[in-house]
Motif scaffolding. Structure first.
Motif, PDB file in Angstrom:
ATOM      1  N   ARG A   6       6.158   1.099   5.223  1.00  0.00           N
ATOM      2  CA  ARG A   6       7.234   1.903   4.961  1.00  0.00           C
ATOM      3  C   ARG A   6       7.061   3.435   4.869  1.00  0.00           C
ATOM      4  O   ARG A   6       7.577   4.111   4.180  1.00  0.00           O
ATOM      5  N   ILE A   7       6.088   3.949   5.709  1.00  0.00           N
ATOM      6  CA  ILE A   7       5.582   4.917   5.643  1.00  0.00           C
ATOM      7  C   ILE A   7       6.798   5.910   6.373  1.00  0.00           C
ATOM      8  O   ILE A   7       7.401   5.378   7.249  1.00  0.00           O
ATOM      9  N   MET A   8       7.088   7.364   6.200  1.00  0.00           N
ATOM     10  CA  MET A   8       7.846   8.045   6.651  1.00  0.00           C
ATOM     11  C   MET A   8       7.720   8.387   8.182  1.00  0.00           C
ATOM     12  O   MET A   8       6.409   8.343   8.545  1.00  0.00           O
ATOM     13  N   ASP A   9       8.692   8.281   9.008  1.00  0.00           N
ATOM     14  CA  ASP A   9       8.392   8.668  10.595  1.00  0.00           C
ATOM     15  C   ASP A   9       7.986   9.986  10.531  1.00  0.00           C
ATOM     16  O   ASP A   9       8.571  11.054   9.901  1.00  0.00           O
ATOM     17  N   SER A  10       6.880  10.344  10.992  1.00  0.00           N
ATOM     18  CA  SER A  10       6.241  11.676  11.350  1.00  0.00           C
ATOM     19  C   SER A  10       5.789  11.901  12.761  1.00  0.00           C
ATOM     20  O   SER A  10       5.183  13.081  12.953  1.00  0.00           O
ATOM     21  N   GLY A  11       5.469  10.955  13.348  1.00  0.00           N
ATOM     22  CA  GLY A  11       4.903  11.239  14.617  1.00  0.00           C
ATOM     23  C   GLY A  11       3.343  10.960  14.521  1.00  0.00           C
ATOM     24  O   GLY A  11       2.617  10.960  15.592  1.00  0.00           O
ATOM     25  N   HIS A  12       2.790  10.852  13.406  1.00  0.00           N
ATOM     26  CA  HIS A  12       1.387  10.427  13.147  1.00  0.00           C
ATOM     27  C   HIS A  12       1.175   9.065  12.813  1.00  0.00           C
ATOM     28  O   HIS A  12       2.009   8.327  12.258  1.00  0.00           O
ATOM     29  N   ASN A  13       0.208   8.440  13.536  1.00  0.00           N
ATOM     30  CA  ASN A  13      -0.447   7.054  13.241  1.00  0.00           C
ATOM     31  C   ASN A  13      -1.511   7.057  12.214  1.00  0.00           C
ATOM     32  O   ASN A  13      -2.564   7.205  12.203  1.00  0.00           O
ATOM     33  N   ILE A  14      -0.878   6.838  10.922  1.00  0.00           N
ATOM     34  CA  ILE A  14      -1.619   6.926   9.689  1.00  0.00           C
ATOM     35  C   ILE A  14      -2.280   5.553   9.378  1.00  0.00           C
ATOM     36  O   ILE A  14      -1.719   4.668   9.353  1.00  0.00           O
ATOM     37  N   LYS A  15      -3.660   5.815   9.342  1.00  0.00           N
ATOM     38  CA  LYS A  15      -4.357   4.574   9.057  1.00  0.00           C
ATOM     39  C   LYS A  15      -4.952   4.746   7.541  1.00  0.00           C
ATOM     40  O   LYS A  15      -4.837   5.869   7.129  1.00  0.00           O
ATOM     41  N   PRO A  16      -5.042   3.469   7.153  1.00  0.00           N
ATOM     42  CA  PRO A  16      -5.519   3.308   5.568  1.00  0.00           C
ATOM     43  C   PRO A  16      -6.764   3.769   5.362  1.00  0.00           C
ATOM     44  O   PRO A  16      -7.846   4.049   6.157  1.00  0.00           O
ATOM     45  N   ILE A  17      -6.944   4.286   4.084  1.00  0.00           N
ATOM     46  CA  ILE A  17      -8.223   4.750   3.549  1.00  0.00           C
ATOM     47  C   ILE A  17      -8.873   3.773   2.649  1.00  0.00           C
ATOM     48  O   ILE A  17      -8.148   3.334   1.729  1.00  0.00           O
ATOM     49  N   ASN A  21     -12.989  -1.250  -3.387  1.00  0.00           N
ATOM     50  CA  ASN A  21     -12.267  -2.459  -2.897  1.00  0.00           C
ATOM     51  C   ASN A  21     -10.816  -2.563  -2.349  1.00  0.00           C
ATOM     52  O   ASN A  21     -10.240  -3.332  -2.363  1.00  0.00           O
ATOM     53  N   ARG A  22     -10.307  -1.016  -2.459  1.00  0.00           N
ATOM     54  CA  ARG A  22      -9.058  -0.893  -2.354  1.00  0.00           C
ATOM     55  C   ARG A  22      -8.598  -0.275  -1.028  1.00  0.00           C
ATOM     56  O   ARG A  22      -9.267   0.911  -0.581  1.00  0.00           O
ATOM     57  N   LEU A  23      -7.750  -0.707  -0.068  1.00  0.00           N
ATOM     58  CA  LEU A  23      -7.180  -0.110   1.055  1.00  0.00           C
ATOM     59  C   LEU A  23      -5.893   0.656   0.435  1.00  0.00           C
ATOM     60  O   LEU A  23      -5.157  -0.083  -0.117  1.00  0.00           O
ATOM     61  N   ILE A  24      -5.956   1.736   0.920  1.00  0.00           N
ATOM     62  CA  ILE A  24      -4.620   2.645   0.231  1.00  0.00           C
ATOM     63  C   ILE A  24      -3.967   3.073   1.863  1.00  0.00           C
ATOM     64  O   ILE A  24      -4.644   3.669   2.664  1.00  0.00           O
ATOM     65  N   GLY A  25      -2.709   3.093   1.896  1.00  0.00           N
ATOM     66  CA  GLY A  25      -2.088   3.634   2.991  1.00  0.00           C
ATOM     67  C   GLY A  25      -0.840   2.660   3.382  1.00  0.00           C
ATOM     68  O   GLY A  25      -0.531   1.455   2.670  1.00  0.00           O
ATOM     69  N   PRO A  26      -0.282   2.804   4.527  1.00  0.00           N
ATOM     70  CA  PRO A  26       0.838   2.030   4.763  1.00  0.00           C
ATOM     71  C   PRO A  26       0.449   0.671   4.881  1.00  0.00           C
ATOM     72  O   PRO A  26      -0.438   0.409   5.527  1.00  0.00           O
ATOM     73  N   GLY A  27       1.336  -0.338   4.567  1.00  0.00           N
ATOM     74  CA  GLY A  27       1.038  -1.696   4.645  1.00  0.00           C
ATOM     75  C   GLY A  27       0.104  -2.289   3.632  1.00  0.00           C
ATOM     76  O   GLY A  27      -0.046  -3.213   3.579  1.00  0.00           O
ATOM     77  N   HIS A  28      -0.319  -1.322   2.647  1.00  0.00           N
ATOM     78  CA  HIS A  28      -0.996  -2.020   1.434  1.00  0.00           C
ATOM     79  C   HIS A  28      -0.266  -1.553  -0.035  1.00  0.00           C
ATOM     80  O   HIS A  28       0.510  -0.392  -0.021  1.00  0.00           O
ATOM     81  N   PRO A  29      -0.702  -2.213  -0.952  1.00  0.00           N
ATOM     82  CA  PRO A  29       0.036  -2.100  -2.455  1.00  0.00           C
ATOM     83  C   PRO A  29      -0.310  -0.383  -2.802  1.00  0.00           C
ATOM     84  O   PRO A  29      -1.348   0.032  -2.360  1.00  0.00           O
ATOM     85  N   VAL A  30       0.731   0.067  -3.367  1.00  0.00           N
ATOM     86  CA  VAL A  30       0.668   1.432  -4.078  1.00  0.00           C
ATOM     87  C   VAL A  30      -0.663   1.379  -5.023  1.00  0.00           C
ATOM     88  O   VAL A  30      -0.752   0.447  -6.027  1.00  0.00           O
ATOM     89  N   GLY A 222       0.416  15.005   8.130  1.00  0.00           N
ATOM     90  CA  GLY A 222       0.311  13.773   8.772  1.00  0.00           C
ATOM     91  C   GLY A 222      -0.776  12.797   7.995  1.00  0.00           C
ATOM     92  O   GLY A 222      -1.240  11.858   8.648  1.00  0.00           O
ATOM     93  N   CYS A 223      -0.906  13.127   6.783  1.00  0.00           N
ATOM     94  CA  CYS A 223      -1.896  12.184   5.971  1.00  0.00           C
ATOM     95  C   CYS A 223      -1.181  11.334   5.022  1.00  0.00           C
ATOM     96  O   CYS A 223       0.121  11.401   4.882  1.00  0.00           O
ATOM     97  N   ILE A 224      -1.837  10.606   4.565  1.00  0.00           N
ATOM     98  CA  ILE A 224      -1.367   9.488   3.720  1.00  0.00           C
ATOM     99  C   ILE A 224      -0.614  10.306   2.331  1.00  0.00           C
ATOM    100  O   ILE A 224      -1.194  10.908   1.687  1.00  0.00           O
ATOM    101  N   PRO A 225       0.782   9.954   1.920  1.00  0.00           N
ATOM    102  CA  PRO A 225       1.408  10.746   0.911  1.00  0.00           C
ATOM    103  C   PRO A 225       1.213  10.027  -0.310  1.00  0.00           C
ATOM    104  O   PRO A 225       0.952   8.609  -0.414  1.00  0.00           O
ATOM    105  N   GLY A 226       1.358  10.988  -1.569  1.00  0.00           N
ATOM    106  CA  GLY A 226       1.231  10.213  -2.858  1.00  0.00           C
ATOM    107  C   GLY A 226       2.140  11.250  -3.643  1.00  0.00           C
ATOM    108  O   GLY A 226       2.268  12.196  -3.483  1.00  0.00           O
ATOM    109  N   TYR A 227       2.218  10.735  -5.183  1.00  0.00           N
ATOM    110  CA  TYR A 227       2.913  11.700  -6.187  1.00  0.00           C
ATOM    111  C   TYR A 227       2.249  11.577  -7.451  1.00  0.00           C
ATOM    112  O   TYR A 227       1.632  10.463  -7.905  1.00  0.00           O
ATOM    113  N   SER A 228       1.859  12.717  -8.048  1.00  0.00           N
ATOM    114  CA  SER A 228       1.081  12.984  -9.370  1.00  0.00           C
ATOM    115  C   SER A 228       2.326  13.292  -9.985  1.00  0.00           C
ATOM    116  O   SER A 228       3.033  14.459  -9.884  1.00  0.00           O
ATOM    117  N   ASP A 229       2.800  12.470 -11.200  1.00  0.00           N
ATOM    118  CA  ASP A 229       3.827  12.626 -11.811  1.00  0.00           C
ATOM    119  C   ASP A 229       3.429  13.363 -13.475  1.00  0.00           C
ATOM    120  O   ASP A 229       2.527  12.867 -14.020  1.00  0.00           O
TER     121      ASP A 229
END
Length: 368
Positions: A6-17, A21-30, A222-229
């Protein structure tokens, strides 16, 4: 948990980081960070108890803040006002920060304690010495607070460390974000960098949260997005997750009534547990960005949909008119989109009222 894209469309192919033992990014739990920050109050026992509470609440990560007050405070007379214990407190910033420093010698013990509880330990670093101390204690990623996004020498120092980076963007304008971006590119660190939307107001009012800015940052970087609240309550966090946040950072305290600048605006254990539960539920709801039905929904289509039926008793040899046909449940017959194809066709047999229309009723092919 079901993966989602559910990553936003941006023209970037974003791969997880990967961080531990956690994969972070599109297709993985927050990736949910319980930001203990300064809420240890200079007490190691309190720090450990807060880590334990974060683990029970279901967080992925606990994060502290590491600095040396003398390194970043020049004017020792600057004052800061905050809510604590239900009232306003004003004190000198130097004294406050000095009291809330995380001793470097605590790193290893606290980080090991977090890992033993299944958490990823992190700390924000504010200078090269704290960076090296955190890495020596075994952190697998580095976080820079919003105020250090413009600290270009520090950005260069951490970018050269070849570990994942999490950068908060509070107070930063587009030029400053792009300056940081250029440093990440220079050190080939862009693919391992996460940019967090952040508003450096404590607390942040609803009208100041500007959650859509997170999407703008992602489009620029073009990077993985997040939010600090820094808002009160869970709503902004849930909105950010729905908008695409792959990392969520929420200030966390063992007790809102403790003295200090961040406790009152932080989530307590019960609130964090509820927030984690809601985020996991939303995560599961988001699904994938594809036009495809689920198997269960496909199974019920014919029950809820209409198909073409006879509106009256029809006799063999009649040519169908629009008023001869109706649309009724169930949907096992000819679909409504075929109405225009069969009007005017001659039927070969008698058809009773409400009987579903099928292909072999006609004397020639009606076409799709």
């Amino acid at each position: 948990m079901q993966k989602r894209n559910r990553i936003m469309d941006s023209g970037h192919n974003i791969k997880p980081i990967q961080i531990e033992n956690r994969l972070i990014g599109p297709g993985h739990p927050v990736f949910i960070i319980a930001e203990i920050g300064v809420n240890h109050n200079g007490d190691k026992v309190l720090a450990k108890r807060t880590i334990e509470a974060a683990a029970r609440a279901g967080a992925d990560c606990v994060k502290f803040q590491t600095w040396r007050t003398e390194e970043f405070m020049a004017d020792r007379d600057l004052e800061y006002e905050y809510v604590s214990g239900g009232g306003l407190v004003k004190e000198k910033m130097y004294d406050m920060f000095k009291r809330l420093e995380l001793p470097l010698q605590w790193h290893q013990e606290l980080f090991d304690h977090a890992r033993n509880l299944g958490l990823v330990p992190l700390t924000s670093v504010a200078d090269p010495l704290s960076t090296d101390a955190a890495l020596e204690a075994g952190v697998k990623a580095l976080k820079l607070a919003s105020e250090d996004l413009i600290n270009l020498p520090l950005l260069e120092y951490v970018a050269a460390k070849d570990v994942p980076l999490i950068l908060s963007t509070g107070m930063a304008d587009e030029i400053e974000i792009k300056d940081a971006l250029e440093i990440m590119k220079h050190y080939h660190a862009l693919s391992r960098t996460i940019f967090l939307h952040c508003v450096s107001l404590y607390p942040t009012k609803d009208g100041e949260a500007n959650l859509l800015r997170m999407q703008a940052i992602q489009e620029v970087t073009g990077c993985i997005p997040g939010y600090s609240d820094h808002t009160i309550g869970p709503e902004a966090c849930l909105g950010a997750v729905a908008l695409g946040a792959c990392v969520l950072e929420k200030h966390f305290t063992l007790d809102k009534g403790l003295p200090g600048p961040d406790h009152a605006m932080s989530a307590d254990p019960k609130e964090l547990m509820r927030l984690v539960s809601m985020i996991r539920r939303i995560d599961n709801m988001l699904g994938q960005k594809i036009l495809q039905l689920s198997e269960r929904e496909a199974e019920v289509r014919n029950t809820f949909r209409r198909s073409i039926v006879a509106a009256r008793d029809l006799l063999a040899g009649e040519r169908l008119k629009a008023e001869d046909l109706s649309l009724k449940r169930p949907g096992y017959g000819m679909q409504p989109r075929n109405l225009s194809n069969i009007i005017g066709k001659k039927i070969m047999c008698n058809i009773k009222k409400n009987e579903r229309i099928v292909l072999n009723f006609f004397d020639d092919e009606y076409g799709e």
